[in-house]
Design an enzyme around this catalytic site. Structure first.
Site, mmCIF file in Angstrom:
data_model
loop_
_atom_site.group_PDB
_atom_site.id
_atom_site.type_symbol
_atom_site.label_atom_id
_atom_site.label_comp_id
_atom_site.label_asym_id
_atom_site.label_seq_id
_atom_site.Cartn_x
_atom_site.Cartn_y
_atom_site.Cartn_z
ATOM 1 N N TYR A 102 1.087 -1.155 -0.077
ATOM 2 C CA TYR A 102 -0.091 0.109 0.037
ATOM 3 C C TYR A 102 0.966 1.283 0.096
ATOM 4 C CZ TYR A 102 -3.749 3.094 0.861
ATOM 5 O OH TYR A 102 -4.710 4.433 0.893
ATOM 6 N N LYS A 117 -0.467 7.718 -23.269
ATOM 7 C CA LYS A 117 0.087 7.915 -24.804
ATOM 8 C C LYS A 117 1.467 7.747 -24.795
ATOM 9 C CE LYS A 117 -3.862 10.219 -24.359
ATOM 10 N NZ LYS A 117 -4.614 10.383 -22.990
ATOM 11 N N PHE A 130 -19.382 14.522 -26.032
ATOM 12 C CA PHE A 130 -18.931 13.673 -27.333
ATOM 13 C C PHE A 130 -18.691 12.109 -26.601
ATOM 14 C CE2 PHE A 130 -14.506 13.405 -25.709
ATOM 15 C CZ PHE A 130 -14.451 14.269 -25.011
ATOM 16 N N ASP A 152 1.341 20.295 -20.857
ATOM 17 C CA ASP A 152 0.744 18.973 -20.858
ATOM 18 C C ASP A 152 1.545 17.995 -21.625
ATOM 19 O OD1 ASP A 152 -0.567 16.756 -21.617
ATOM 20 O OD2 ASP A 152 -2.598 17.910 -21.857
ATOM 21 N N PHE A 177 -7.535 21.366 -24.519
ATOM 22 C CA PHE A 177 -8.142 20.048 -24.573
ATOM 23 C C PHE A 177 -9.140 19.750 -23.744
ATOM 24 C CE2 PHE A 177 -8.105 15.510 -23.317
ATOM 25 C CZ PHE A 177 -8.167 14.863 -24.839
ATOM 26 N N THR A 178 -10.307 18.915 -24.094
ATOM 27 C CA THR A 178 -11.580 18.706 -23.372
ATOM 28 C C THR A 178 -11.304 18.410 -21.822
ATOM 29 O OG1 THR A 178 -11.247 16.253 -23.749
ATOM 30 C CG2 THR A 178 -12.610 17.456 -25.335
ATOM 31 N N ARG A 193 -13.660 15.293 -33.707
ATOM 32 C CA ARG A 193 -12.850 16.324 -33.064
ATOM 33 C C ARG A 193 -13.440 17.738 -33.832
ATOM 34 N NH1 ARG A 193 -10.452 14.442 -28.178
ATOM 35 N NH2 ARG A 193 -12.741 14.465 -27.857
HETATM 36 N N1 F0G Z 1 -4.049 15.912 -22.290
HETATM 37 C C1 F0G Z 1 -4.025 15.559 -23.836
HETATM 38 C C2 F0G Z 1 -3.260 16.254 -24.625
HETATM 39 C C3 F0G Z 1 -4.787 14.593 -24.147
HETATM 40 O O1 F0G Z 1 -4.784 14.179 -25.314
HETATM 41 C C4 F0G Z 1 -5.703 13.657 -23.181
HETATM 42 C C5 F0G Z 1 -6.316 12.519 -23.379
HETATM 43 C C6 F0G Z 1 -5.507 13.975 -21.865
HETATM 44 C C7 F0G Z 1 -4.792 15.258 -21.653
HETATM 45 C C8 F0G Z 1 -6.164 13.477 -20.650
HETATM 46 O O2 F0G Z 1 -5.786 12.149 -20.320
HETATM 47 O O3 F0G Z 1 -7.225 10.389 -20.807
HETATM 48 O O4 F0G Z 1 -5.195 10.059 -19.378
HETATM 49 O O5 F0G Z 1 -6.864 11.255 -18.518
HETATM 50 N N2 F0G Z 1 -6.619 12.387 -24.662
HETATM 51 C C9 F0G Z 1 -7.103 10.828 -25.054
HETATM 52 C C10 F0G Z 1 -7.224 10.978 -26.536
HETATM 53 C C11 F0G Z 1 -8.499 10.688 -24.386
HETATM 54 O O6 F0G Z 1 -8.062 10.214 -27.109
HETATM 55 O O7 F0G Z 1 -6.891 11.977 -27.127
HETATM 56 P P1 F0G Z 1 -6.264 10.974 -19.657
#
Ligand code: F0G
Length: 463
Positions: free
Chosen positions: A77, A263, A454, A220, A129-130, A387
């Site tokens: 843990y 990624k 989305f 990021d 970014f979303t 997108r």
């Molecule tokens: N920042 C970027 C540039 C991303 O592309 C993503 C995720 C995140 C942050 C968030 O990270 O999913 O680990 O919480 N992108 C994915 C995509 C979902 O399909 O582009 P996460």
């Protein structure tokens, strides 16, 4: 670098040891699946997909070295040995002092947003970014786009379309005051712009400007290794530098980074927040135990942290990154030759089809990119991602859609998963949809969730 090698093909620098069969479906089966999924590729079952280009997130193939590391998971843990491996790898390759592991990137975004943003503040970024923007908004902040104009033009071939426009940043500082700007988020690369990189020169300039105004710089770093590759390939003075060296220099112009390890880092789950500032780190370490898990695991199993530590080492290998981006460039060149409108230059993790030019007769409120993603699936079983206006969501003040200039379909390539033959099939399928594009009708939205719509929105075909 070995000049001779540069001329050879990017051929995959690995051989295949384990395989997972793919399922081929009929058009009738795909139509049924698509209707059931409300024309949203996020709602398809993976079982019904042939080549899955939805995302490069968590879909990577791990190496035998990483799988071997999984067996060395220390599932204590507290104080797992794998945490310390990960901490060492982050310090060595990214150069940050302090590490807070999180379950994935958005966990880190949540923590940094809650710590640094107070209601009424503004957070500039090189395109949104979303999940990043949503966490900034949930913390009471307002996102402000400060990316260069070229990024919003899919045909503009600027080599560093992810760059920050310092005039836009300066205008924001003049308008709201530097004390209302806790930090700037710099995406390297910029996902929503088409996987476009930021130059080292620009990172340096942003750093200088922000230091003067006491504004923090948070990267990021999700695809920072891919960004490093573009700097090596395109920026003067970097051709002979290693990817690892470039990566570390990029990070040196920032105070910290959020990371989705799913990624660049070649794993299926994991992320982190890395920081240089002890005070911010202390708060982050406090928060992580509330939302993710103890500060030495942050929602991850020990084995996941080990795989990520090993993935960091592999991610900066020249052969790996060259083949990774080489695969995307290969698909891009073929589509370009066929006259299919795509975002140029081709970015790091995906090919982005320009749905506005692909389906000029479909209005933006009829969701051209969503429509195109659905058609590509119907044609071939290939899954891609919208997108565009659906991903952009709604303005929280006016309630209206955001109308992004870019209306794109992303064909995202998982790392080390598909072969060149899969790339060829993908190109053929896109060309087939392109040939019958004038007969394709748009969609209407029939269900819309409140956050990140989305993912779960549902659509029907317009009559
Ligand atoms: N920042 C970027 C540039 C991303 O592309 C993503 C995720 C995140 C942050 C968030 O990270 O999913 O680990 O919480 N992108 C994915 C995509 C979902 O399909 O582009 P996460």
């Amino acid at each position: 670098m070995d000049v001779q090698r540069k001329k050879r093909s990017w051929a995959e620098p690995y051989k295949i040891k384990v395989v997972e069969p793919l399922k081929v479906t009929t058009r009738e089966e795909r139509q049924r699946a698509l209707t059931e999924a409300g024309y949203n590729t996020f709602l398809l079952r993976s079982e019904d997909v042939y080549i899955d280009l939805l995302t490069d997130s968590g879909t990577n193939a791990m190496s035998d070295y990483q799988w071997a590391g999984m067996m060395l998971g220390d599932e204590a843990y507290a104080g797992s040995r794998n945490f310390y491996h990960l901490e060492e790898a982050v310090q060595k390759y990214y150069g940050y002092k302090y590490l807070v592991p999180t379950h994935q990137g958005r966990g880190a975004e949540h923590i940094i947003s809650q710590i640094l943003i107070k209601p009424g503040m503004f957070v500039p970024g090189n395109m949104y970014f979303t999940t990043t923007r949503l966490h900034q908004e949930l913390a009471g902040g307002t996102f402000v786009d400060v990316i260069i104009d070229e990024a919003h033009d899919p045909a503009n071939e600027h080599p560093f379309k992810g760059n920050v426009d310092l005039n836009k940043l300066e205008a924001l500082v003049k308008r709201v005051g530097a004390d209302k700007i806790p930090y700037i988020t710099i995406g390297v690369t910029v996902n929503m712009a088409g996987g476009q990189p930021v130059s080292m020169e620009n990172l340096r300039a942003v750093r200088q400007f922000c230091q003067k105004h006491k504004i923090r710089v948070i990267l990021d770093a999700t695809r920072a290794v891919e960004n490093a590759y573009f700097i090596q390939a395109r920026e003067n003075g970097y051709q002979l530098k290693s990817i690892a060296g470039i990566l570390k220099e990029m990070c040196s112009y920032s105070d910290g980074a959020t990371m989705s390890g799913k990624k660049d880092l070649l794993v299926n789950i994991g992320g982190f927040l890395a920081l240089n500032d002890w005070d911010v780190f202390e708060e982050a370490r406090n928060m992580v135990v509330v939302y993710e898990g103890l500060h030495t695991y942050g929602g991850l199993a020990g084995r996941d942290m080990e795989a990520m530590a090993r993935g960091i080492e592999e991610s900066v290998q020249q052969d790996h990154i060259r083949a990774r981006i080489g695969q995307i460039e290969y698909v891009g060149e073929k589509l370009r030759a066929a006259g299919v409108p795509i975002v140029l230059p081709v970015g790091g993790h995906a090919i982005f089809l320009d749905a506005k030019r692909f389906l000029p007769h479909v209005k933006q409120v009829e969701f051209p990119a969503q429509t195109l993603a659905a058609e590509l699936y119907l044609e071939s079983g290939i899954r891609s991602m919208e997108r565009g206006i659906v991903s952009a969501g709604r303005n929280k003040e006016t309630g209206d859609h955001y109308y992004p200039k870019l209306e794109l379909v992303r064909l995202t390539f998982p790392r080390r998963v598909y072969t060149q033959a899969h790339c060829d099939v993908t190109v053929e399928a896109v060309e087939e949809v392109f040939d019958r594009r004038s007969s394709i009708k748009g969609l209407k939205m029939v269900y819309e969730p409140k956050y990140l719509r989305f993912f779960q929105a549902r659509f029907e075909r317009l009559a």
